[in-house]
Design a protein around this motif. Structure first.
Motif, short mmCIF file in Angstrom:
data_model
loop_
_atom_site.label_atom_id
_atom_site.label_comp_id
_atom_site.label_asym_id
_atom_site.label_seq_id
_atom_site.Cartn_x
_atom_site.Cartn_y
_atom_site.Cartn_z
N ARG A 27 0.86 -1.19 0.00
CA ARG A 27 0.00 0.00 0.00
C ARG A 27 0.90 1.24 0.00
O ARG A 27 2.11 1.14 -0.01
N THR A 28 0.29 2.43 0.02
CA THR A 28 1.07 3.65 -0.17
C THR A 28 0.89 4.67 0.95
O THR A 28 -0.11 4.65 1.68
N LYS A 29 1.86 5.59 1.02
CA LYS A 29 1.78 6.73 1.94
C LYS A 29 0.55 7.57 1.62
O LYS A 29 -0.12 8.07 2.52
N THR A 30 0.23 7.70 0.34
CA THR A 30 -0.94 8.45 -0.09
C THR A 30 -2.21 7.88 0.53
O THR A 30 -3.10 8.61 0.97
N GLU A 31 -2.30 6.55 0.58
CA GLU A 31 -3.47 5.90 1.18
C GLU A 31 -3.51 6.14 2.69
O GLU A 31 -4.59 6.36 3.26
N VAL A 32 -2.35 6.10 3.34
CA VAL A 32 -2.29 6.39 4.78
C VAL A 32 -2.80 7.80 5.03
O VAL A 32 -3.63 8.03 5.92
N ASP A 33 -2.32 8.75 4.24
CA ASP A 33 -2.75 10.15 4.38
C ASP A 33 -4.25 10.29 4.15
O ASP A 33 -4.93 11.02 4.87
N GLU A 34 -4.76 9.58 3.14
CA GLU A 34 -6.20 9.65 2.85
C GLU A 34 -7.02 9.16 4.04
O GLU A 34 -8.04 9.75 4.39
N ILE A 35 -6.57 8.08 4.67
CA ILE A 35 -7.25 7.55 5.85
C ILE A 35 -7.24 8.57 6.98
O ILE A 35 -8.28 8.83 7.61
N ILE A 36 -6.09 9.17 7.24
CA ILE A 36 -5.99 10.15 8.32
C ILE A 36 -6.88 11.36 8.02
O ILE A 36 -7.59 11.85 8.91
N ARG A 37 -6.86 11.81 6.78
CA ARG A 37 -7.70 12.96 6.40
C ARG A 37 -9.19 12.61 6.54
O ARG A 37 -9.98 13.42 7.02
N TRP A 38 -9.56 11.41 6.13
CA TRP A 38 -10.96 10.97 6.24
C TRP A 38 -11.39 10.96 7.71
O TRP A 38 -12.48 11.43 8.04
N LEU A 39 -10.54 10.43 8.57
CA LEU A 39 -10.89 10.30 9.99
C LEU A 39 -10.98 11.65 10.69
O LEU A 39 -11.88 11.88 11.50
N THR A 40 -10.09 12.57 10.35
CA THR A 40 -9.94 13.81 11.12
C THR A 40 -10.49 15.06 10.46
O THR A 40 -10.71 16.06 11.14
N GLY A 41 -10.62 15.06 9.16
CA GLY A 41 -11.06 16.26 8.45
C GLY A 41 -9.92 17.21 8.10
O GLY A 41 -10.16 18.27 7.54
N TYR A 42 -8.69 16.86 8.44
CA TYR A 42 -7.55 17.70 8.05
C TYR A 42 -7.39 17.68 6.54
O TYR A 42 -7.61 16.65 5.90
N SER A 43 -6.97 18.81 5.97
CA SER A 43 -6.53 18.82 4.58
C SER A 43 -5.12 18.25 4.56
O SER A 43 -4.50 18.08 5.62
N GLU A 93 -10.15 7.46 19.58
CA GLU A 93 -9.75 8.04 18.29
C GLU A 93 -8.42 7.44 17.82
O GLU A 93 -8.26 7.10 16.64
N ILE A 94 -7.47 7.30 18.74
CA ILE A 94 -6.17 6.72 18.39
C ILE A 94 -6.35 5.29 17.90
O ILE A 94 -5.77 4.89 16.89
N ARG A 95 -7.18 4.53 18.58
CA ARG A 95 -7.40 3.12 18.20
C ARG A 95 -8.21 3.00 16.91
O ARG A 95 -8.01 2.06 16.14
N TYR A 96 -9.11 3.96 16.65
CA TYR A 96 -9.77 3.98 15.34
C TYR A 96 -8.72 4.10 14.24
O TYR A 96 -8.76 3.37 13.25
N LEU A 97 -7.79 5.02 14.43
CA LEU A 97 -6.73 5.22 13.43
C LEU A 97 -5.90 3.94 13.28
O LEU A 97 -5.64 3.49 12.16
N ASP A 98 -5.51 3.34 14.40
CA ASP A 98 -4.75 2.09 14.35
C ASP A 98 -5.51 1.01 13.57
O ASP A 98 -4.93 0.29 12.75
N LYS A 99 -6.80 0.90 13.84
CA LYS A 99 -7.63 -0.12 13.18
C LYS A 99 -7.69 0.12 11.68
O LYS A 99 -7.57 -0.83 10.89
N LEU A 100 -7.85 1.38 11.27
CA LEU A 100 -7.92 1.69 9.84
C LEU A 100 -6.59 1.37 9.14
O LEU A 100 -6.59 0.82 8.03
N ILE A 101 -5.48 1.66 9.79
CA ILE A 101 -4.17 1.35 9.21
C ILE A 101 -4.00 -0.17 9.12
O ILE A 101 -3.47 -0.69 8.13
N ASP A 102 -4.46 -0.90 10.13
CA ASP A 102 -4.42 -2.37 10.08
C ASP A 102 -5.23 -2.90 8.89
O ASP A 102 -4.79 -3.81 8.19
N GLU A 103 -6.41 -2.33 8.69
CA GLU A 103 -7.26 -2.77 7.57
C GLU A 103 -6.55 -2.50 6.24
O GLU A 103 -6.61 -3.34 5.33
N LEU A 104 -5.90 -1.36 6.13
CA LEU A 104 -5.14 -1.04 4.92
C LEU A 104 -4.06 -2.08 4.69
O LEU A 104 -3.92 -2.63 3.60
N ALA A 105 -3.30 -2.38 5.74
CA ALA A 105 -2.20 -3.34 5.63
C ALA A 105 -2.70 -4.76 5.32
O ALA A 105 -1.97 -5.55 4.74
#
Length: 116
Positions: A27-43, A93-105
């Motif tokens: 997978r890619t850094k771009t996908e990691v960033d997309e997940i973080i942006r989706w979860l948090t609303g950051y640009s 929130e931290i564990r949501y992020l961890d779970k999403l990264i696990d799903e990506l991996a």
């Protein structure tokens, strides 16, 4: 009660591990960033600024522009604990992020990871 150690860790110190975990599975850094942006609303620019200023996890989530309402659909176990049962909001929130990264991996499609 003392804060959990992870609350005071900088997101920037953990972020490379998220990227490495994803890249090891094709997978890619771009996908990691997309997940973080989706979860948090950051640009992308706001995410980069948070990483550059070494924001800790507590600040990172407190300053998130728009936590995604669909994050409540994230279910499952991370670190031996069901994410939906975590009562402390920042830890959840931290564990949501961890779970999403696990799903990506694990190779899940982005549409499923982002609960579309």
């Amino acid at each position: 009660m003392a804060k959990h150690k992870i609350f005071t860790m900088s997101v920037a110190s953990v972020y490379p591990h998220y990227v490495t975990k994803a890249e090891k599975k094709g997978r890619t850094k771009t996908e990691v960033d997309e997940i973080i942006r989706w979860l948090t609303g950051y640009s992308q620019e706001e995410l980069q600024a948070q990483l550059e200023k070494q924001a800790d996890f507590e600040t990172f989530f407190a300053e998130a522009p728009q936590l995604n309402s669909s994050r409540a659909l994230i279910k499952g176990v991370i670190c031996g604990v069901r994410v939906e049962d975590i009562e402390e909001p920042t830890m959840q929130e931290i564990r949501y992020l961890d779970k999403l990264i696990d799903e990506l991996a694990k190779g899940k499609a982005m549409e499923k990871i982002l609960r579309r």
